[in-house]
Structures are given as structure tokens and as C-alpha cells.
Design a protein around this motif. Structure first.
Motif, mmCIF file in Angstrom:
data_model
loop_
_atom_site.group_PDB
_atom_site.id
_atom_site.type_symbol
_atom_site.label_atom_id
_atom_site.label_comp_id
_atom_site.label_asym_id
_atom_site.label_seq_id
_atom_site.Cartn_x
_atom_site.Cartn_y
_atom_site.Cartn_z
ATOM 1 N N VAL A 262 48.054 51.481 35.293
ATOM 2 C CA VAL A 262 48.546 50.191 35.762
ATOM 3 C C VAL A 262 48.890 50.232 37.248
ATOM 4 O O VAL A 262 48.584 49.303 38.000
ATOM 5 N N VAL A 263 49.526 51.325 37.678
ATOM 6 C CA VAL A 263 49.919 51.436 39.082
ATOM 7 C C VAL A 263 48.695 51.394 39.988
ATOM 8 O O VAL A 263 48.649 50.644 40.974
ATOM 9 N N SER A 264 47.673 52.166 39.674
ATOM 10 C CA SER A 264 46.488 52.202 40.520
ATOM 11 C C SER A 264 45.781 50.853 40.528
ATOM 12 O O SER A 264 45.280 50.415 41.572
ATOM 13 N N ARG A 265 45.741 50.184 39.370
ATOM 14 C CA ARG A 265 45.104 48.866 39.327
ATOM 15 C C ARG A 265 45.891 47.860 40.169
ATOM 16 O O ARG A 265 45.302 47.058 40.896
ATOM 17 N N ARG A 266 47.221 47.924 40.087
ATOM 18 C CA ARG A 266 48.027 46.992 40.874
ATOM 19 C C ARG A 266 47.812 47.224 42.364
ATOM 20 O O ARG A 266 47.729 46.266 43.142
ATOM 21 N N MET A 267 47.704 48.465 42.786
ATOM 22 C CA MET A 267 47.465 48.752 44.196
ATOM 23 C C MET A 267 46.074 48.281 44.631
ATOM 24 O O MET A 267 45.894 47.806 45.754
ATOM 25 N N THR A 268 45.091 48.406 43.737
ATOM 26 C CA THR A 268 43.754 47.907 44.052
ATOM 27 C C THR A 268 43.770 46.399 44.235
ATOM 28 O O THR A 268 43.162 45.857 45.167
ATOM 29 N N ILE A 269 44.490 45.700 43.343
ATOM 30 C CA ILE A 269 44.596 44.248 43.455
ATOM 31 C C ILE A 269 45.326 43.870 44.744
ATOM 32 O O ILE A 269 44.949 42.900 45.422
ATOM 33 N N TRP A 274 45.185 41.299 50.121
ATOM 34 C CA TRP A 274 45.329 41.175 51.577
ATOM 35 C C TRP A 274 43.994 40.881 52.244
ATOM 36 O O TRP A 274 43.930 40.118 53.219
ATOM 37 N N GLU A 275 42.924 41.454 51.715
ATOM 38 C CA GLU A 275 41.603 41.178 52.283
ATOM 39 C C GLU A 275 41.256 39.697 52.134
ATOM 40 O O GLU A 275 40.790 39.045 53.072
ATOM 41 N N VAL A 276 41.504 39.156 50.939
ATOM 42 C CA VAL A 276 41.236 37.736 50.694
ATOM 43 C C VAL A 276 42.198 36.871 51.499
ATOM 44 O O VAL A 276 41.818 35.829 52.043
ATOM 45 N N ALA A 277 43.458 37.299 51.590
ATOM 46 C CA ALA A 277 44.476 36.513 52.293
ATOM 47 C C ALA A 277 44.072 36.256 53.746
ATOM 48 O O ALA A 277 44.238 35.135 54.255
ATOM 49 N N GLU A 278 43.538 37.268 54.411
ATOM 50 C CA GLU A 278 43.143 37.080 55.807
ATOM 51 C C GLU A 278 41.983 36.099 55.929
ATOM 52 O O GLU A 278 41.988 35.225 56.813
ATOM 53 N N HIS A 381 47.382 36.172 42.334
ATOM 54 C CA HIS A 381 46.627 37.311 41.818
ATOM 55 C C HIS A 381 46.800 37.401 40.317
ATOM 56 O O HIS A 381 47.712 36.778 39.731
ATOM 57 N N SER A 382 45.943 38.160 39.666
ATOM 58 C CA SER A 382 46.046 38.313 38.219
ATOM 59 C C SER A 382 47.313 39.087 37.867
ATOM 60 O O SER A 382 47.784 39.919 38.639
ATOM 61 N N GLY A 383 47.859 38.785 36.714
ATOM 62 C CA GLY A 383 49.046 39.502 36.262
ATOM 63 C C GLY A 383 50.349 38.786 36.517
ATOM 64 O O GLY A 383 51.423 39.338 36.303
ATOM 65 N N THR A 384 50.299 37.544 36.987
ATOM 66 C CA THR A 384 51.520 36.768 37.186
ATOM 67 C C THR A 384 51.282 35.322 36.787
ATOM 68 O O THR A 384 50.254 34.739 37.108
ATOM 69 N N ILE A 404 44.000 26.513 43.842
ATOM 70 C CA ILE A 404 44.672 27.804 43.718
ATOM 71 C C ILE A 404 43.588 28.850 43.517
ATOM 72 O O ILE A 404 42.647 28.643 42.740
ATOM 73 N N ASP A 405 43.693 29.944 44.249
ATOM 74 C CA ASP A 405 42.759 31.057 44.122
ATOM 75 C C ASP A 405 43.515 32.256 43.582
ATOM 76 O O ASP A 405 44.564 32.636 44.124
ATOM 77 N N VAL A 406 42.994 32.859 42.514
ATOM 78 C CA VAL A 406 43.642 33.992 41.859
ATOM 79 C C VAL A 406 42.773 35.236 42.059
ATOM 80 O O VAL A 406 41.636 35.281 41.593
ATOM 81 N N VAL A 407 43.321 36.224 42.749
ATOM 82 C CA VAL A 407 42.592 37.448 43.051
ATOM 83 C C VAL A 407 42.659 38.402 41.862
ATOM 84 O O VAL A 407 43.743 38.781 41.423
ATOM 85 N N HIS A 408 41.497 38.786 41.353
ATOM 86 C CA HIS A 408 41.407 39.746 40.256
ATOM 87 C C HIS A 408 40.947 41.120 40.756
ATOM 88 O O HIS A 408 41.055 42.111 40.046
ATOM 89 N N GLY A 409 40.396 41.154 41.971
ATOM 90 C CA GLY A 409 39.896 42.397 42.541
ATOM 91 C C GLY A 409 38.992 42.070 43.707
ATOM 92 O O GLY A 409 38.836 40.903 44.091
ATOM 93 N N PHE A 410 38.386 43.078 44.294
ATOM 94 C CA PHE A 410 37.451 42.830 45.401
ATOM 95 C C PHE A 410 36.256 42.017 44.889
ATOM 96 O O PHE A 410 35.673 42.324 43.865
#
Length: 447
Positions: A262-269, A274-278, A381-384, A404-410
């Protein structure tokens, strides 16, 4: 008791008028007292997170419409910040007295009646009406909805929804990419009613945040009800971002962040976020420029010390980045703590964990939820469910949210666009204001 699909007087109205008619039907307690024979469906999800408290509200509505019952919301999380409409004689507290009496309460059997596709449809077909009352497996005064997550089948398999909201129901079943409605949108017809009147506590919170951010106060001519516009201000375009994380010092107590993987997935998201945010902040800046507006970038998170500086660093080149809450006003991802945890948390964070302080943070969390609901564009993002449920109001007729845009990953972002609710719920529109929708629409995919 009225007949099956009881609110027949709401049929053949315009789409949004039907929403409001059903809302009044479900929430009007006129001439009802605690001793009346009226039956209720209770929405009670008060301990699972601020967004999840109301994520599955459309399930409660579907059950109530099928059984001809009223709805009572027993969560204290939103009670402080909104005045629920139509309540005249009966307060929520009048039903809370029933909590200890099992003989007066029961819970909807989700496993039997709704878990698998087709189950809810079978349940509805089993309901009978003998001319005086609805006959179903549930007979007690208060029926707890028994589910807090959003289950689309409980909406799509209810023929009453098809009858009352023909356009919305038809569009909710479409699966084309451009027209698909995520389940977060299924609450729109009902949030349109229950969150139409912010309380005086909410209005004060909005006034406080406006003052902190240097935004002008709105006059009575600009705001139909105090606080109802959130931070919406003439001359500004609001791009809001939300990332749910675990605040520094609380990691060991966040069970879901200590599960393997879960930790690694959350960090990936987070990296993808941030990439999408910019990229999206750049697009928001262009839209604001096209409309002749100032871009305001609002960043919400429960991990303020770690993520706020990153937001400033990455996004300030596109517009003014702001935070509405002081650090001590920001609560954890959960609205309530178990009693044995309070002392440990207080020692770790040096935060006041008294009941008064917890209520204050709960109120300010919902205030920030309202800021997002009144934004023009939200990135989450996903998970909230926190920002997703805010969009369930903002994308509706009373808000001005465009997407609304929900980030699930790259390279994986799910987008929900605003619809033309008054004419055709299947038609995407790029802005609430017609002029902006024509000249500077926000209706593009950016990935």
C-alpha cells in the motif's frame, strides 16, 4: 401509505424540478412527530471518514423511494455545517432516541438484497402494496440503510429512479467514455437538496478563510444564502487539488498505510498526482486567461507539513497557491478517534485532542470540503471519497464545477465533466456559464 414509487406527483416535471420535488418528498417532516406512524430509512455512516460518510447516500435514497419511507441522516459530521431543508416538526434527535431499542430498528440486508447484480431488482419486485401499506421484509420504524459505499446497481436497478429522473437515469447507464457517469455523480440529484443551505457555522468558516486569503466578502446581492458560494468570487477561477495522506507522526497508526504494497502504491500515485497537477495547472491558467480571470490554486491535504511546500514549489508558476486552514485546524483522514488513541496522538502531535478541538477540526474539514465543492476544477486521486463527494455537489446545478479529474496512476486519469442538467443529462458542457462554455470551455482530455 402511498403506492409503489409513491411520489407520483413528481413525475413529468423538468429534470431538476423533479430532483427538488423528490428531495422535498424525502426530507419534509411536516406534521410528523416522533409518535407518528411514518417509517424512515436512516443514513448513518458517521465513523468511516468525512467523504465515506455520504459516499453511498444514493443507496439510502433508492431504498427509501422503493419502500415509500422518509430519510433521516444521523451523522453529526455534516449536521454542524448544513441546515437540512424542509425539516419543520421533527428533528434528527427525535429519532436518535430509538437507537437503544432494537424492537424499533432493523438493518437492510445488503448481502441478500443488493450485493450481487440483479439482487436489488429482485428485492424491489418482491415489494407489494395492498392499498394501505407497503409490504416488504422490513417492518420496523427505522431501517438503517446498512451500506456506506456507493453501489451503482442499487441506483440503476430501481425503476422508481427511471420514472422520476428519466434523463439522468438513462445517462447513468451509458458506458461510452465521453458519456459515462462515474458513481460519484449518482449523488448529484440528492446533494442538490441536502447541501443547499450552509449553516451559520459554515458561513463563519467561509468568511474566515476569505479573510485569510485576501478575497473580498460577498454582498447579499451576490450570495443568495450566507456561505453558499464557498470561495467563489467574481474575477477568480478556482483550481482545487486534494491529496489524502497520513500526517507526519501518525504513520504507525494509519493501518491502511502499513499493509504490504500500500505504501509503495500510494507513493506512486503521489508522484503521478504531481505530474498531472503541473500539466493541469497550466491548462487552468490558460482557461482563466481566456476568460479574463485570476487563477486561484487551492491545495487541500491532511499532510500539511510535507505536501504544502511541494504544492507551492510546483504550482506557484501558474497562479497563486493558497491554503485555507491553519495547521492546527487540519484533522486526520478519519473524523473520529477511538478513545484509547487520543492520549497517544496528543503526545505525538502536541495537538489538543479534547472533544471541542475534535469538533472544530471536523467542522473545518467540511469547510474545506465546501471550498472544493465550489471550485471550478478539482484534481483528486484514487483512494479518497473526500473530494469525490464534493464534486457530487459542485457538478450539479447549484455549483459551477466544470470537471473533476481523479489520478489513478501515470497516464491513468478518470474525468467527470459537467452536464447540461436542465436540458439533457447526457450532454457535456465546458462551463456553468453559457458564454464561457462557448468561448473558453473546459472540456478537453489532457492525457
Amino acid at each position: 401509505m402511498e403506492s409503489y414509487c409513491p411520489a407520483s406527483f413528481c413525475i413529468d416535471k423538468s429534470e431538476v424540478k423533479s430532483w427538488e420535488c423528490i428531495g422535498e418528498h424525502l426530507f419534509s417532516y411536516k406534521n410528523i412527530t416522533s409518535s407518528s406512524p411514518t417509517l424512515f430509512v436512516e443514513h448513518n455512516c458517521g465513523e468511516i471518514g468525512w467523504g465515506n460518510v455520504i459516499r453511498g447516500f444514493f443507496n439510502t435514497v433508492s431504498i427509501a423511494l422503493a419502500l415509500g419511507r422518509k430519510i433521516v441522516i444521523s451523522s453529526l459530521v455534516y449536521d454542524q455545517m448544513f441546515t437540512y431543508p424542509y425539516k419543520t416538526n421533527l428533528a434528527v434527535s427525535d429519532l436518535r432516541y430509538l437507537q437503544p431499542f432494537d424492537s424499533l430498528r432493523e438493518t437492510f440486508n445488503f448481502e441478500q438484497h443488493a450485493m450481487m447484480p440483479g439482487n436489488f431488482s429482485k428485492f424491489i419486485k418482491s415489494i407489494k402494496y395492498d392499498g394501505t401499506r407497503v409490504k416488504s421484509p422490513y417492518t420496523r420504524k427505522v431501517l438503517n440503510a446498512g451500506i456506506c459505499s456507493g453501489v451503482s446497481a442499487m441506483f440503476n436497478e430501481n425503476p422508481c429512479i427511471d420514472i422520476y429522473f428519466p434523463q439522468f437515469a438513462r445517462c447513468a447507464k451509458l458506458r461510452e467514455r465521453e458519456l459515462y457517469m462515474d458513481s460519484l455523480m449518482l449523488n448529484i440529484p440528492f446533494f442538490h437538496t441536502i447541501f443547499s443551505k450552509p449553516s451559520s457555522t459554515m458561513a463563519k468558516a467561509m468568511k474566515l478563510i476569505r479573510k485569510r486569503l485576501g478575497l473580498p466578502m460577498l454582498s447579499k446581492d451576490q450570495e443568495s444564502h450566507p456561505g453558499v458560494m464557498g470561495l467563489r468570487t467574481p474575477g477568480y477561477y478556482i483550481f482545487s487539488l486534494h491529496f489524502r495522506n497520513c500526517p507526519m507522526g501518525f504513520e504507525s497508526m494509519a493501518a491502511e498505510l502499513n499493509v504490504e504494497g500500500v505504501v509503495s502504491r500510494r507513493m506512486t500515485i503521489l508522484e503521478a498526482f504531481w505530474e498531472v497537477a503541473e500539466r493541469y495547472a497550466a491548462a487552468a491558467a490558460e482557461i482563466a486567461r481566456c476568460r479574463g480571470l485570476n487563477l486561484l490554486i487551492y491545495f487541500a491535504t491532511d499532510d500539511t507539513r510535507r505536501l504544502r511546500p511541494i504544492a507551492k514549489s510546483k504550482l506557484s508558476g501558474f497562479g497563486r497557491v493558497v491554503f485555507g486552514l491553519e495547521d492546527d485546524e487540519v484533522g486526520h483522514v478519519y473524523p473520529q478517534w477511538r478513545e484509547h488513541e487520543l492520549e497517544e496522538i496528543e503526545n505525538k502531535s502536541n495537538k489538543d485532542m479534547s472533544p471541542e478541538a475534535l469538533q472544530m477540526r471536523s467542522n473545518m474539514a467540511i469547510a474545506e470540503w465546501w471550498v472544493m465543492a465550489n471550485s471550478h476544477w478539482v484534481l483528486s486521486h484514487s483512494g479518497t471519497s473526500f473530494s469525490e463527494t464534493a464534486a457530487s455537489w459542485g457538478l450539479g446545478p447549484r455549483g459551477e464545477m466544470e470537471r473533476i479529474d481523479v489520478v489513478h496512476g501515470f497516464q491513468h486519469v478518470a474525468t467527470s465533466f459537467r452536464r447540461d442538467w436542465e436540458k439533457d443529462s447526457c450532454t457535456l458542457i465546458g462551463a456553468a456559464m453559457k458564454e464561457h462554455a462557448i468561448n473558453c470551455p473546459n472540456d478537453q482530455y489532457y492525457y
